[in-house]
Write a protein that holds these residues in place. Sequence first.
Motif, short mmCIF file in Angstrom:
data_model
loop_
_atom_site.label_atom_id
_atom_site.label_comp_id
_atom_site.label_asym_id
_atom_site.label_seq_id
_atom_site.Cartn_x
_atom_site.Cartn_y
_atom_site.Cartn_z
N SER A 596 0.84 -1.20 0.00
CA SER A 596 0.00 0.00 0.00
C SER A 596 0.88 1.26 0.00
N GLU A 597 0.58 2.14 -0.93
CA GLU A 597 1.33 3.39 -1.06
C GLU A 597 0.36 4.57 -0.84
N THR A 598 0.85 5.62 -0.22
CA THR A 598 0.07 6.87 -0.04
C THR A 598 0.68 7.92 -0.94
N LEU A 599 -0.13 8.45 -1.86
CA LEU A 599 0.32 9.41 -2.84
C LEU A 599 -0.47 10.71 -2.66
N TRP A 600 0.20 11.78 -3.07
CA TRP A 600 -0.47 13.09 -2.98
C TRP A 600 -0.51 13.71 -4.34
N ALA A 601 -1.62 14.43 -4.56
CA ALA A 601 -1.77 15.16 -5.82
C ALA A 601 -2.68 16.35 -5.56
N TRP A 602 -2.54 17.38 -6.41
CA TRP A 602 -3.35 18.60 -6.29
C TRP A 602 -4.13 18.80 -7.55
N ALA A 603 -5.33 19.28 -7.39
CA ALA A 603 -6.18 19.56 -8.55
C ALA A 603 -6.87 20.89 -8.31
N ALA A 604 -7.04 21.66 -9.36
CA ALA A 604 -7.65 23.00 -9.28
C ALA A 604 -9.16 22.86 -9.38
N TRP A 605 -9.77 23.78 -8.64
CA TRP A 605 -11.23 23.82 -8.74
C TRP A 605 -11.61 24.15 -10.18
N GLY A 606 -12.69 23.57 -10.60
CA GLY A 606 -13.22 23.87 -11.93
C GLY A 606 -12.54 23.11 -13.06
N SER A 607 -11.62 22.22 -12.72
CA SER A 607 -10.97 21.42 -13.80
C SER A 607 -12.03 20.64 -14.56
N PRO A 608 -11.95 20.65 -15.87
CA PRO A 608 -12.98 19.96 -16.66
C PRO A 608 -12.85 18.43 -16.52
N ALA A 609 -13.85 17.75 -17.03
CA ALA A 609 -13.80 16.27 -17.02
C ALA A 609 -12.70 15.78 -17.96
N GLY A 610 -11.96 14.80 -17.52
CA GLY A 610 -10.88 14.23 -18.32
C GLY A 610 -9.55 14.82 -18.01
N GLN A 611 -9.49 15.77 -17.06
CA GLN A 611 -8.22 16.37 -16.70
C GLN A 611 -7.42 15.38 -15.88
N VAL A 612 -6.19 15.02 -16.40
CA VAL A 612 -5.32 14.07 -15.72
C VAL A 612 -4.65 14.79 -14.58
N VAL A 613 -4.80 14.24 -13.38
CA VAL A 613 -4.21 14.85 -12.20
C VAL A 613 -3.00 14.07 -11.70
N ALA A 614 -2.91 12.79 -12.05
CA ALA A 614 -1.79 11.97 -11.58
C ALA A 614 -1.78 10.67 -12.40
N LYS A 615 -0.69 9.93 -12.35
CA LYS A 615 -0.57 8.62 -13.01
C LYS A 615 0.12 7.66 -12.06
N ILE A 616 -0.54 6.54 -11.83
CA ILE A 616 0.01 5.51 -10.96
C ILE A 616 0.91 4.62 -11.83
N ARG A 617 2.16 4.42 -11.42
CA ARG A 617 3.11 3.59 -12.15
C ARG A 617 3.43 2.36 -11.31
N ALA A 618 3.23 1.19 -11.96
CA ALA A 618 3.51 -0.07 -11.26
C ALA A 618 4.07 -1.08 -12.27
N VAL A 619 4.87 -1.97 -11.79
CA VAL A 619 5.43 -3.07 -12.61
C VAL A 619 5.20 -4.39 -11.88
N ASP A 620 5.32 -5.46 -12.68
CA ASP A 620 5.17 -6.82 -12.13
C ASP A 620 6.37 -7.63 -12.61
N ALA A 621 7.05 -8.25 -11.68
CA ALA A 621 8.24 -9.04 -12.05
C ALA A 621 7.89 -10.22 -12.94
N ASP A 622 6.61 -10.61 -12.99
CA ASP A 622 6.21 -11.69 -13.86
C ASP A 622 6.16 -11.20 -15.29
N SER A 623 5.67 -12.07 -16.15
CA SER A 623 5.66 -11.76 -17.58
C SER A 623 4.29 -12.12 -18.14
N GLY A 624 4.03 -11.57 -19.32
CA GLY A 624 2.80 -11.89 -20.01
C GLY A 624 1.58 -11.43 -19.26
#
Length: 880
Positions: A596-624
């Motif tokens: 479990s990770e705790t992340l912080w991000a800020w977003a402005a009031w009035g941001s339209p729909a579809g506004q990207v505020v953050a991206k979660i990056r993860a990998v898996d040591a497995d394949s396929g």
Amino acid sequence: MEARWGAAVLLVVLVRSWALVSGQVRYSVPEEAKVGTVVGRLSQELGVEAGDAEARRLRVVWQGRRASVEVSGASGALVVSSRLDREELCGKSAPCSLRLELLQERPLRVFHVELEVTDINDNAPLFPAARKNISLPENSPVGSRFPLEGASDADIGANAQLSYKFSPSEHFQLDLQKTEEDGDSLFLVLTKALDRETVPLHRLLLTASDGGRPSLTGTMELVISVLDANDNIPQFNQSVYKVQLPENTERGTLVIKLNARDLDEGTNGNIVYSLQKLFPQDEREVFEIDRKSGEIRLRGDLDFEDVRLYRLQVDAADQGNPPQLGHCKVVLEVLDVNDNAPEVWVTSLSVPVPEDASVGTVVALLSVSDRDSGANGRVQCSVWPTSPFGLESRFAGSYSLVLREALDRERVSEYEVEVRAEDGGKPSLRARRGVRVPVSDVNDNAPSFSQAVYTVLARENNAAGAELARLWARDPDEADNGRVSYSLWEGVAGAPWSGGGWRPASSYVSVDAESGRLWAVQPLDYEELQVLQFEVRAVDAGEPPLVGNATVQLFVVDENDNAPALLPTAGGGAGLVPFAGSVAGSSVEGASGSESETLWAWAAWGSPAGQVVAKIRAVDADSGYNAWLRYEVWEPRGKGPFRVGLYSGEVSTARALEEADGPRQRLVIVVRDHGEPSRSATATLSVSLVEGGEAALVAAGSSSSSLMSGVVLPVEGGAASSSANVWLVVAICAVSSLLVLALVLYGAARWAPRAAVLSGPAPATLVCASEVGSWSYSQRQSRSLCVAEGAGKSDLMVFSPNLPPPPPGPSAKDTSQPQPTALLNTVSGPPFLFSSTHHSLLACPHSLRLLFSSLALFASPLACWMPESVCGRVLMEAFF
């Protein structure tokens, strides 16, 4: 007649004169005197008157018989009363005197009267028979004397003196011998040799004449039969008879009828035939002869091949004593009939024949014969099948079975050769002789694997000692030449080791020397080893041993044994990528069963729909699929102001932000892989809602202080949209280029020759496309493999191999076996293709599948054509 009476008177005068002299009454009367002839005057002689004779009863008594003379009562004369036959009365006695008593009864007185009956020539010579049959042997010698019985004459004296004469004959004459003791002896004398076959019968007339006047004669016919003497041998009309008979003549057939002629007669001419075999001298009774008719018939069977010529002697014997024999020869030639089939004999057989025997090697010596002769005995030989053997004739009746073609025991281990013989008879006869020719093995075949390259799939975490595969090399040779042993060839490096360097393949797998089973030495770890390539050698036990090789590519199939892990941010945070108008930070919190990770991000009031505020990056040591991640908002559930991209991990506004949403939003995002069972990680995102100016200050501070703290206001949506359109165009161009490249590679692979490439393990990039068009990637090393187990999926995976050459080492190839032109499941050049819908390993060189993959790449951006689409951004990020 007058002469005769004159003689009688003279005789009476003489008697009377004699009686007067002697004092005794004597009378003489010729024989055959007539009745009444006066013999004498008794009255004068006795003094009795003529008349007194009757009174005195004078009668003549002659020894109790009635006399032929009586006393005439009237005259008293002695007269002839009946026929006087001197020969009857006296026979041959001379003189013929009859003593008569003249009895006078008154007075009784007896007077003696001597009556002489004189002979007259009244009897002709008389032979005992009018015909006399005389039988003389024809072989009587000349001078032989045969007594004859002469004639007899009842007369006496000169009347009985006989003389003989013979009718003329060149073979006989008459010999008369007179002796006082024996009288006349008459002999028939042979003056010339007799020949019954010339004159079988002689007729002669023997005449006897007496001395009377006139002379009387008597005749006798001599019939001289020449008795056959066995002086002629039976004669055949030929001394040698020649006969021809075919050998299939039936018993009882008449061979020849012989006829011998014997000039003799009777038993001397009765011929009896007998048969004697001169050649061959055996005890078989092949022929028989009729003793009477001379017919020779076949009693046994003829066999030209046994006896071609018979010499018989036929004896013709008469029944004379001693018998005479005649001879002839019968030469019987037996004619050949095609009644014997040819015979084929194997006189020498040299087997087995090594399969490397040279052409012309003699396998067998054959002897061919036919007991028939001529065309019936001329034999033609052939061999079937015509290859790989043939016949060569050394000399008549002898053949050699020779090798005409090279042998291959692995193709034909034994031949049943049939030698066929046919003679020239009509109809022809045939014979067959089978010759079994086994082929002995020569170590001319190296062990051969069914595949040049074996692809073996092994799940990671397998147990040590588990059987991975079973290899089998075929060696068509037999015995030791075909007994194969397996070994692992260490000449090629096995796999890179995580600790550095290369580890030999024997540290991972081993091969059973007898069965060819491939065992795992230790559990395999996909994260440590994805591909293990090595060679297995198969060596036979021949002299010299031959070697075959096969390449084994062992692909470790990934197991979902690793949970997703969040990647740290550039500022040290975990798993959050800041965008314009946002600031990211992180701290780690414990989560039940996952990270479990705790992340912080800020977003402005009035941001339209579809506004990207953050991206979660993860990998898996497995394949396929095990490394294919998806993101879900776990909390808050329902309709919140934020959403996360299912495969991109981008957190964007689901609608325009309002004050009612509060100053802070807490999102719990779960990252799951697609493994079975799936593993997950949890990230907590805390989004602070600020005014637009504050968001700008936060963003500026973040960029200048490497995202240490603060709130960055989001950038206007128009700028983000313009940037996204640029990246989308770039992505479309890249995909189009890939499509053109795929077409070019397909054409090259279609017409270019395929070559075997042996390569060691190396990292590969895996790109996964989902059914919804979003992309993710994994930097794990991989190879072209197919998970044969688990549920089928419709995703397409494109592997781009980057295969470095293996470390240098001694070559494991053996030149004793030619290498195949292509290796199964071996790739060179274009990326590997894998479709999880089909549970099998796809052949990587197939450019057709590459074309389908490229089309899929081309189709995916079309689904994300809108510049504002999250899919477009994810696609650009995945490619760039």
